[in-house]
Design a protein around this motif. Structure first.
Motif, PDB file in Angstrom:
ATOM      1  N   ALA A 206      41.641  33.987  25.605  1.00 48.71           N
ATOM      2  CA  ALA A 206      42.898  34.652  25.953  1.00 48.71           C
ATOM      3  C   ALA A 206      42.672  36.131  26.228  1.00 48.71           C
ATOM      4  N   ALA A 207      41.840  36.775  25.412  1.00 52.45           N
ATOM      5  CA  ALA A 207      41.580  38.197  25.603  1.00 52.45           C
ATOM      6  C   ALA A 207      40.832  38.451  26.900  1.00 52.45           C
ATOM      7  N   ALA A 208      39.833  37.634  27.193  1.00 51.74           N
ATOM      8  CA  ALA A 208      39.051  37.811  28.421  1.00 51.74           C
ATOM      9  C   ALA A 208      39.943  37.659  29.648  1.00 51.74           C
ATOM     10  N   LYS A 209      40.748  36.615  29.655  1.00 55.49           N
ATOM     11  CA  LYS A 209      41.640  36.381  30.787  1.00 55.49           C
ATOM     12  C   LYS A 209      42.703  37.473  30.880  1.00 55.49           C
ATOM     13  N   GLY A 210      43.308  37.806  29.764  1.00 54.85           N
ATOM     14  CA  GLY A 210      44.390  38.786  29.767  1.00 54.85           C
ATOM     15  C   GLY A 210      43.944  40.154  30.238  1.00 54.85           C
ATOM     16  N   HIS A 211      42.786  40.602  29.773  1.00 53.87           N
ATOM     17  CA  HIS A 211      42.312  41.928  30.160  1.00 53.87           C
ATOM     18  C   HIS A 211      41.846  41.948  31.609  1.00 53.87           C
ATOM     19  N   LEU A 212      41.271  40.862  32.085  1.00 53.93           N
ATOM     20  CA  LEU A 212      40.872  40.809  33.493  1.00 53.93           C
ATOM     21  C   LEU A 212      42.079  41.033  34.395  1.00 53.93           C
ATOM     22  N   HIS A 213      43.182  40.329  34.107  1.00 52.07           N
ATOM     23  CA  HIS A 213      44.384  40.502  34.925  1.00 52.07           C
ATOM     24  C   HIS A 213      45.008  41.881  34.712  1.00 52.07           C
ATOM     25  N   ALA A 214      44.928  42.408  33.505  1.00 59.82           N
ATOM     26  CA  ALA A 214      45.487  43.735  33.245  1.00 59.82           C
ATOM     27  C   ALA A 214      44.748  44.795  34.053  1.00 59.82           C
ATOM     28  N   HIS A 215      43.439  44.669  34.151  1.00 61.35           N
ATOM     29  CA  HIS A 215      42.652  45.630  34.927  1.00 61.35           C
ATOM     30  C   HIS A 215      43.010  45.558  36.410  1.00 61.35           C
ATOM     31  N   ALA A 216      43.430  44.387  36.881  1.00 57.15           N
ATOM     32  CA  ALA A 216      43.820  44.247  38.288  1.00 57.15           C
ATOM     33  C   ALA A 216      45.124  44.981  38.582  1.00 57.15           C
ATOM     34  N   GLY A 217      45.988  45.106  37.581  1.00 61.20           N
ATOM     35  CA  GLY A 217      47.200  45.912  37.723  1.00 61.20           C
ATOM     36  C   GLY A 217      48.262  45.325  38.631  1.00 61.20           C
ATOM     37  N   TYR A 218      48.503  44.030  38.550  1.00 61.30           N
ATOM     38  CA  TYR A 218      49.550  43.417  39.377  1.00 61.30           C
ATOM     39  C   TYR A 218      50.923  43.990  39.027  1.00 61.30           C
ATOM     40  N   ASP A 219      51.736  44.243  40.037  1.00 59.98           N
ATOM     41  CA  ASP A 219      53.108  44.695  39.840  1.00 59.98           C
ATOM     42  C   ASP A 219      54.021  43.494  40.087  1.00 59.98           C
ATOM     43  N   TRP A 220      54.279  42.712  39.042  1.00 59.94           N
ATOM     44  CA  TRP A 220      55.038  41.480  39.228  1.00 59.94           C
ATOM     45  C   TRP A 220      56.491  41.743  39.616  1.00 59.94           C
ATOM     46  N   GLY A 221      57.040  42.868  39.185  1.00 55.00           N
ATOM     47  CA  GLY A 221      58.395  43.206  39.612  1.00 55.00           C
ATOM     48  C   GLY A 221      58.460  43.352  41.122  1.00 55.00           C
ATOM     49  N   ARG A 222      57.462  44.015  41.684  1.00 56.07           N
ATOM     50  CA  ARG A 222      57.411  44.176  43.135  1.00 56.07           C
ATOM     51  C   ARG A 222      57.184  42.833  43.830  1.00 56.07           C
ATOM     52  N   VAL A 223      56.336  42.001  43.243  1.00 55.59           N
ATOM     53  CA  VAL A 223      56.096  40.680  43.816  1.00 55.59           C
ATOM     54  C   VAL A 223      57.407  39.920  43.965  1.00 55.59           C
ATOM     55  N   VAL A 224      58.203  39.899  42.919  1.00 57.56           N
ATOM     56  CA  VAL A 224      59.462  39.148  42.933  1.00 57.56           C
ATOM     57  C   VAL A 224      60.443  39.740  43.943  1.00 57.56           C
ATOM     58  N   ARG A 225      60.512  41.079  43.995  1.00 49.81           N
ATOM     59  CA  ARG A 225      61.485  41.723  44.892  1.00 49.81           C
ATOM     60  C   ARG A 225      61.069  41.665  46.359  1.00 49.81           C
ATOM     61  N   SER A 226      59.779  41.652  46.625  1.00 48.56           N
ATOM     62  CA  SER A 226      59.287  41.885  47.984  1.00 48.56           C
ATOM     63  C   SER A 226      59.694  40.823  48.982  1.00 48.56           C
ATOM     64  N   VAL A 227      59.986  39.633  48.514  1.00 46.41           N
ATOM     65  CA  VAL A 227      60.342  38.568  49.450  1.00 46.41           C
ATOM     66  C   VAL A 227      61.599  38.915  50.238  1.00 46.41           C
ATOM     67  N   SER A 228      62.453  39.779  49.672  1.00 42.31           N
ATOM     68  CA  SER A 228      63.702  40.142  50.348  1.00 42.31           C
ATOM     69  C   SER A 228      63.526  41.294  51.328  1.00 42.31           C
ATOM     70  N   ASP A 229      62.304  41.811  51.476  1.00 42.43           N
ATOM     71  CA  ASP A 229      62.070  42.933  52.383  1.00 42.43           C
ATOM     72  C   ASP A 229      62.015  42.516  53.846  1.00 42.43           C
ATOM     73  N   VAL A 230      61.842  41.227  54.109  1.00 41.36           N
ATOM     74  CA  VAL A 230      61.824  40.739  55.490  1.00 41.36           C
ATOM     75  C   VAL A 230      63.260  40.511  55.952  1.00 41.36           C
ATOM     76  N   PRO A 231      63.652  41.047  57.121  1.00 40.84           N
ATOM     77  CA  PRO A 231      65.024  40.859  57.615  1.00 40.84           C
ATOM     78  C   PRO A 231      65.394  39.380  57.728  1.00 40.84           C
ATOM     79  N   ARG A 232      66.617  39.074  57.391  1.00 38.84           N
ATOM     80  CA  ARG A 232      67.071  37.690  57.405  1.00 38.84           C
ATOM     81  C   ARG A 232      66.877  37.047  58.774  1.00 38.84           C
ATOM     82  N   ALA A 233      67.144  37.785  59.845  1.00 33.85           N
ATOM     83  CA  ALA A 233      67.036  37.205  61.189  1.00 33.85           C
ATOM     84  C   ALA A 233      65.630  36.692  61.464  1.00 33.85           C
ATOM     85  N   GLU A 234      64.629  37.339  60.878  1.00 33.24           N
ATOM     86  CA  GLU A 234      63.250  36.940  61.143  1.00 33.24           C
ATOM     87  C   GLU A 234      62.900  35.636  60.432  1.00 33.24           C
ATOM     88  N   TRP A 235      63.204  35.553  59.127  1.00 35.40           N
ATOM     89  CA  TRP A 235      62.862  34.299  58.459  1.00 35.40           C
ATOM     90  C   TRP A 235      63.795  33.170  58.859  1.00 35.40           C
TER      91      TRP A 235
END
Length: 263
Positions: A206-235
């Motif tokens: 758990a520690a090895a996996k957890g720290h590996l991902h922590a070092h990568a620094g993913y911004d999960w809040g941005r991941v969740v929000r970003s899908v709405s950045d594409v204009p509706r007409a395009e998708w």
């Protein structure tokens, strides 16, 4: 063994195998499947499983997001229990090791599902692709996870072109750990998961996996929000073209964008 609407959970020898089982829909990530995945993960923990293997029945590993859910406004009506990005985060942050066994195409969200796993065994005939941008949407989780595996330029190539990667090329690029013979991916993934938990304690894993991902620094809040950045007409055009089995017509959207820049 526990059967859900869209998948099967089988815990044996301390390893939980979650098998996608919506074959008629090519194991597309529907709202129901995402919810079932959350429930299966929690159930596997309650049953004492020490690692997870994610596999699939049928010729397709996972065809990506369910088109009916997308057309129903899935991207604009996020529900934490049915949001694929939050499922992928759950897998990435899962303290146990997660191994994907890919027996066929892993497309869009199916590819992202493998990116959220720790290790991937793909068998001969499997392939991977992120076609979202060509449909007017973005692979929001893929944008966060992919570049840490293959680097920025390769990640952009895969995201912007939507090209298919056969299993041997995916191995070469570091997207899979092993290419198995046809029909052998689940067995190899199970063996790998079992060997890992047999030779290391839970806290260290758990520690090895957890720290590996922590070092990568993913911004999960941005991941969740970003899908709405594409204009509706395009998708909307991308989904309509897919449903109507025709080529997309993005030229008018380019023209409208250019007019807006000139105004």
């Amino acid at each position: 063994m526990k059967t859900f609407t869209t998948l099967i959970l089988d815990v044996r020898d301390d390893i939980a195998v979650i098998t996608l089982n919506d074959v008629q829909r090519r194991n597309a990530l529907s709202r129901r499947m995402v919810g079932d995945m959350f429930d299966a993960i929690e159930s596997s923990q309650a049953q004492g499983a020490r690692a997870l293997v994610i596999a699939a029945n049928g010729p397709t590993f996972c065809a990506g997001a369910n088109i009916d859910d997308l057309r129903d406004g899935w991207m604009e009506q996020a529900d934490p229990r049915t949001d694929p990005a939050l499922l992928f985060r759950r897998l990435a942050e899962e303290k146990r090791i997660v191994v994907a066994a890919v027996q066929g195409p892993a497309v869009g969200g199916g590819f992202e599902l493998t990116l959220a796993c720790d290790l991937v065994i793909a068998e001969e005939g499997a392939w991977f692709a992120l076609p979202e941008v060509t449909r007017g949407v973005i692979p929001n989780t893929g944008l966060a996870l992919l570049q840490h595996i293959v680097g920025t330029r390769q990640a952009l190539e895969l995201v912007l072109t939507g090209k298919r990667l056969p299993a041997p090329e995916a191995l070469q690029r570091g997207l899979v750990n092993e290419v198995a013979e046809k029909g052998a991916s689940l067995g190899r993934a199970f063996e790998l998961a079992k060997s890992i938990v047999a030779n290391a304690p839970p806290g260290a894993l758990a520690a090895a996996k957890g720290h590996l991902h922590a070092h990568a620094g993913y911004d999960w809040g941005r991941v969740v929000r970003s899908v709405s950045d594409v204009p509706r007409a395009e998708w909307q055009e991308g989904l309509d073209a897919f449903t109507e089995k025709r080529a997309t017509d993005f030229d008018r959207l380019w023209q409208a964008s250019q007019r807006g820049q000139q105004a």
